[in-house]
Design a protein around this motif. Structure first.
Motif, PDB file in Angstrom:
ATOM      1  N   GLY A   1     -32.117  -4.559   7.545  1.00  0.00           N
ATOM      2  CA  GLY A   1     -31.541  -4.827   6.232  1.00  0.00           C
ATOM      3  C   GLY A   1     -30.830  -3.639   5.380  1.00  0.00           C
ATOM      4  O   GLY A   1     -30.538  -3.792   4.424  1.00  0.00           O
ATOM      5  N   VAL A   2     -31.003  -2.150   6.119  1.00  0.00           N
ATOM      6  CA  VAL A   2     -30.385  -1.243   5.450  1.00  0.00           C
ATOM      7  C   VAL A   2     -28.798  -1.170   5.522  1.00  0.00           C
ATOM      8  O   VAL A   2     -28.208  -0.627   5.116  1.00  0.00           O
ATOM      9  N   VAL A   3     -28.404  -1.929   6.668  1.00  0.00           N
ATOM     10  CA  VAL A   3     -26.977  -2.316   6.763  1.00  0.00           C
ATOM     11  C   VAL A   3     -26.421  -3.778   6.675  1.00  0.00           C
ATOM     12  O   VAL A   3     -27.225  -4.532   7.047  1.00  0.00           O
ATOM     13  N   ARG A   4     -25.192  -3.764   6.038  1.00  0.00           N
ATOM     14  CA  ARG A   4     -24.901  -5.105   5.965  1.00  0.00           C
ATOM     15  C   ARG A   4     -23.516  -5.148   6.661  1.00  0.00           C
ATOM     16  O   ARG A   4     -22.813  -4.268   6.662  1.00  0.00           O
TER      17      ARG A   4
ATOM     18  N   ARG B   1     -12.559  -0.872  14.553  1.00  0.00           N
ATOM     19  CA  ARG B   1     -11.254  -1.471  14.871  1.00  0.00           C
ATOM     20  C   ARG B   1     -10.634  -2.410  13.878  1.00  0.00           C
ATOM     21  O   ARG B   1     -10.666  -3.458  13.916  1.00  0.00           O
ATOM     22  N   PRO B   2     -10.590  -1.699  12.620  1.00  0.00           N
ATOM     23  CA  PRO B   2     -10.283  -2.597  11.522  1.00  0.00           C
ATOM     24  C   PRO B   2      -8.811  -3.320  11.564  1.00  0.00           C
ATOM     25  O   PRO B   2      -8.509  -4.127  10.884  1.00  0.00           O
ATOM     26  N   VAL B   3      -7.919  -2.728  12.609  1.00  0.00           N
ATOM     27  CA  VAL B   3      -6.596  -3.311  12.719  1.00  0.00           C
ATOM     28  C   VAL B   3      -6.772  -4.641  13.373  1.00  0.00           C
ATOM     29  O   VAL B   3      -6.150  -5.436  13.051  1.00  0.00           O
ATOM     30  N   LEU B   4      -7.830  -4.816  14.169  1.00  0.00           N
ATOM     31  CA  LEU B   4      -8.066  -6.180  15.132  1.00  0.00           C
ATOM     32  C   LEU B   4      -8.750  -7.055  14.123  1.00  0.00           C
ATOM     33  O   LEU B   4      -8.658  -8.065  14.170  1.00  0.00           O
ATOM     34  N   TYR B   5      -9.701  -6.454  13.181  1.00  0.00           N
ATOM     35  CA  TYR B   5     -10.468  -7.285  12.223  1.00  0.00           C
ATOM     36  C   TYR B   5     -10.328  -6.933  10.803  1.00  0.00           C
ATOM     37  O   TYR B   5     -11.284  -6.126  10.190  1.00  0.00           O
TER      38      TYR B   5
ATOM     39  N   GLU C   1     -19.840 -11.640   4.386  1.00  0.00           N
ATOM     40  CA  GLU C   1     -18.820 -11.367   2.852  1.00  0.00           C
ATOM     41  C   GLU C   1     -18.148 -12.694   2.657  1.00  0.00           C
ATOM     42  O   GLU C   1     -17.793 -13.358   3.560  1.00  0.00           O
ATOM     43  N   GLU C   2     -18.129 -13.256   1.347  1.00  0.00           N
ATOM     44  CA  GLU C   2     -17.260 -14.277   1.208  1.00  0.00           C
ATOM     45  C   GLU C   2     -16.048 -14.175   1.651  1.00  0.00           C
ATOM     46  O   GLU C   2     -15.432 -15.155   2.095  1.00  0.00           O
ATOM     47  N   VAL C   3     -15.315 -13.021   1.477  1.00  0.00           N
ATOM     48  CA  VAL C   3     -14.314 -12.565   2.043  1.00  0.00           C
ATOM     49  C   VAL C   3     -14.489 -11.706   3.213  1.00  0.00           C
ATOM     50  O   VAL C   3     -14.915 -10.529   2.714  1.00  0.00           O
ATOM     51  N   PRO C   4     -14.373 -12.261   4.316  1.00  0.00           N
ATOM     52  CA  PRO C   4     -14.946 -11.305   5.541  1.00  0.00           C
ATOM     53  C   PRO C   4     -14.080 -10.068   6.101  1.00  0.00           C
ATOM     54  O   PRO C   4     -12.877 -10.151   5.643  1.00  0.00           O
ATOM     55  N   LYS C   5     -14.868  -9.287   6.745  1.00  0.00           N
ATOM     56  CA  LYS C   5     -13.897  -8.188   7.180  1.00  0.00           C
ATOM     57  C   LYS C   5     -14.972  -7.716   8.454  1.00  0.00           C
ATOM     58  O   LYS C   5     -15.971  -6.833   8.146  1.00  0.00           O
ATOM     59  N   GLU C   6     -14.796  -8.353   9.613  1.00  0.00           N
ATOM     60  CA  GLU C   6     -15.767  -8.197  10.716  1.00  0.00           C
ATOM     61  C   GLU C   6     -15.842  -6.792  11.283  1.00  0.00           C
ATOM     62  O   GLU C   6     -16.715  -6.545  12.158  1.00  0.00           O
ATOM     63  N   SER C   7     -15.041  -5.851  10.880  1.00  0.00           N
ATOM     64  CA  SER C   7     -14.980  -4.686  11.450  1.00  0.00           C
ATOM     65  C   SER C   7     -15.766  -3.532  10.416  1.00  0.00           C
ATOM     66  O   SER C   7     -16.344  -2.573  10.628  1.00  0.00           O
ATOM     67  N   HIS C   8     -16.281  -4.212   9.303  1.00  0.00           N
ATOM     68  CA  HIS C   8     -16.947  -3.433   8.237  1.00  0.00           C
ATOM     69  C   HIS C   8     -18.528  -3.456   8.270  1.00  0.00           C
ATOM     70  O   HIS C   8     -19.122  -4.325   8.347  1.00  0.00           O
ATOM     71  N   PHE C   9     -19.062  -2.458   8.266  1.00  0.00           N
ATOM     72  CA  PHE C   9     -20.607  -2.067   8.034  1.00  0.00           C
ATOM     73  C   PHE C   9     -20.732  -1.304   7.077  1.00  0.00           C
ATOM     74  O   PHE C   9     -20.128  -0.266   6.918  1.00  0.00           O
ATOM     75  N   GLN C  10     -21.578  -1.394   6.168  1.00  0.00           N
ATOM     76  CA  GLN C  10     -22.099  -0.536   5.052  1.00  0.00           C
ATOM     77  C   GLN C  10     -23.270  -0.326   4.744  1.00  0.00           C
ATOM     78  O   GLN C  10     -24.390  -1.081   5.101  1.00  0.00           O
TER      79      GLN C  10
ATOM     80  N   SER D   1      -9.980 -11.916   7.810  1.00  0.00           N
ATOM     81  CA  SER D   1      -9.904 -12.272   9.096  1.00  0.00           C
ATOM     82  C   SER D   1     -11.655 -12.805   9.549  1.00  0.00           C
ATOM     83  O   SER D   1     -12.223 -12.112   9.299  1.00  0.00           O
ATOM     84  N   LYS D   2     -11.696 -14.012  10.283  1.00  0.00           N
ATOM     85  CA  LYS D   2     -13.006 -14.210  10.523  1.00  0.00           C
ATOM     86  C   LYS D   2     -12.949 -14.920  12.034  1.00  0.00           C
ATOM     87  O   LYS D   2     -12.065 -15.381  12.615  1.00  0.00           O
ATOM     88  N   ASP D   3     -14.049 -15.070  12.639  1.00  0.00           N
ATOM     89  CA  ASP D   3     -14.331 -15.631  13.905  1.00  0.00           C
ATOM     90  C   ASP D   3     -13.385 -14.883  14.799  1.00  0.00           C
ATOM     91  O   ASP D   3     -13.077 -15.498  15.970  1.00  0.00           O
ATOM     92  N   GLY D   4     -13.362 -13.648  14.774  1.00  0.00           N
ATOM     93  CA  GLY D   4     -12.778 -12.832  15.809  1.00  0.00           C
ATOM     94  C   GLY D   4     -13.557 -12.327  17.039  1.00  0.00           C
ATOM     95  O   GLY D   4     -12.911 -11.645  17.977  1.00  0.00           O
ATOM     96  N   LEU D   5     -14.824 -12.470  16.880  1.00  0.00           N
ATOM     97  CA  LEU D   5     -15.845 -12.107  18.056  1.00  0.00           C
ATOM     98  C   LEU D   5     -16.165 -13.138  18.711  1.00  0.00           C
ATOM     99  O   LEU D   5     -16.321 -14.389  18.241  1.00  0.00           O
ATOM    100  N   PHE D   6     -16.433 -12.872  20.078  1.00  0.00           N
ATOM    101  CA  PHE D   6     -16.889 -14.091  21.125  1.00  0.00           C
ATOM    102  C   PHE D   6     -18.303 -13.928  20.726  1.00  0.00           C
ATOM    103  O   PHE D   6     -18.917 -13.234  20.043  1.00  0.00           O
ATOM    104  N   PRO D   7     -18.993 -15.371  20.705  1.00  0.00           N
ATOM    105  CA  PRO D   7     -20.257 -15.591  20.591  1.00  0.00           C
ATOM    106  C   PRO D   7     -21.368 -14.365  20.939  1.00  0.00           C
ATOM    107  O   PRO D   7     -22.244 -13.989  20.469  1.00  0.00           O
ATOM    108  N   HIS D   8     -21.209 -14.046  22.492  1.00  0.00           N
ATOM    109  CA  HIS D   8     -22.095 -12.882  22.701  1.00  0.00           C
ATOM    110  C   HIS D   8     -22.026 -11.488  22.037  1.00  0.00           C
ATOM    111  O   HIS D   8     -22.675 -10.718  21.887  1.00  0.00           O
TER     112      HIS D   8
END
Length: 230
Positions: A161-164, A132-136, A169-178, A140-147
């Protein structure tokens, strides 16, 4: 991977808060990869010139479309093998536990070398996804609810630890997993085998996990401290 479609709960009301956020900036042509981080206020687009993405994997066009289990008509292009196994696990858990994903809501490999941050170059090697990169978007940060953040942290802990996550990140992207290990790292194969074993075991894997169990939260917090310090 099983292709049995299921119905799950959707994201909370915060969706509309982030849906309108965009990424500004033109294209800058920089040699030697992406020169410097993008700013949260307006991330510039730059041309990634290196033969490897930021996580060390070769830039490639040899990828395959993979279906996200339980998400009707959702496919994502990824490097086949252990990379796809691990990143599809991430997408499946998001689909089961945070949001029912729709077609086009998970992106992966691209041949477009313009990126906003160094970590976005990992899409070029087929070793990253955006859910959902359009939303996140970038910045942009703090887009997710705590749960929902608890679930994300638990997913990362299962990946050991295999996925970050782009949210760290310093410049966040909460939709991103690598994928966050280099080619040939045995940890990737080990985690992929674990997830494949869960797929063969009734009552294990995505759809059966309680991310709020105390022992799981302890493991998630320990990994969060390590990854934030990296």
């Amino acid at each position: 991977m099983s292709d049995v479609p299921l119905t799950h709960s959707r994201f909370g009301r915060r969706d509309f808060l982030t849906a309108g956020l965009g990424v500004a900036g033109g294209v800058a042509l920089w040699a030697g990869g992406l020169a410097g981080p993008a700013s949260a206020a307006g991330a510039e687009r730059a041309l990634w010139r290196e033969g490897r993405s930021a996580n060390g994997w070769p830039v490639t066009d040899k990828v395959h479309d993979h279906r996200v289990e339980g998400a009707e008509q959702v496919t994502v292009p990824l490097l086949a093998g252990d990379v796809a196994t691990v990143l599809l696990f991430v997408a499946r858990r998001v689909n089961y536990e945070i949001a029912t994903l729709d077609a086009g809501e998970v992106t992966g490999h691209t041949t477009d070398r313009t990126v906003s941050t160094r970590y976005e170059s990992n899409y070029l090697s087929g070793t990253a996804i955006a859910v959902r990169p359009v939303l996140y978007p970038v910045g942009s940060k703090d887009g997710l609810f705590p749960h929902e953040t608890v679930v994300v942290r638990d997913i990362l802990a299962d990946c050991e630890g295999v996925v970050r996550w782009g949210g760290d990140e310093e410049v966040p992207k909460e939709s991103h997993f690598q994928i966050d290990v280099r080619p040939g790292d045995e940890r990737l194969a080990t985690i992929a085998r674990k997830f494949e074993q869960w797929d063969r075991t009734p009552g294990a894997g995505p759809g059966t996990i309680n991310p709020f169990a105390p022992e799981r939260q302890r493991a998630a917090k320990a990994l969060e401290r390590r990854q934030r310090a990296a």
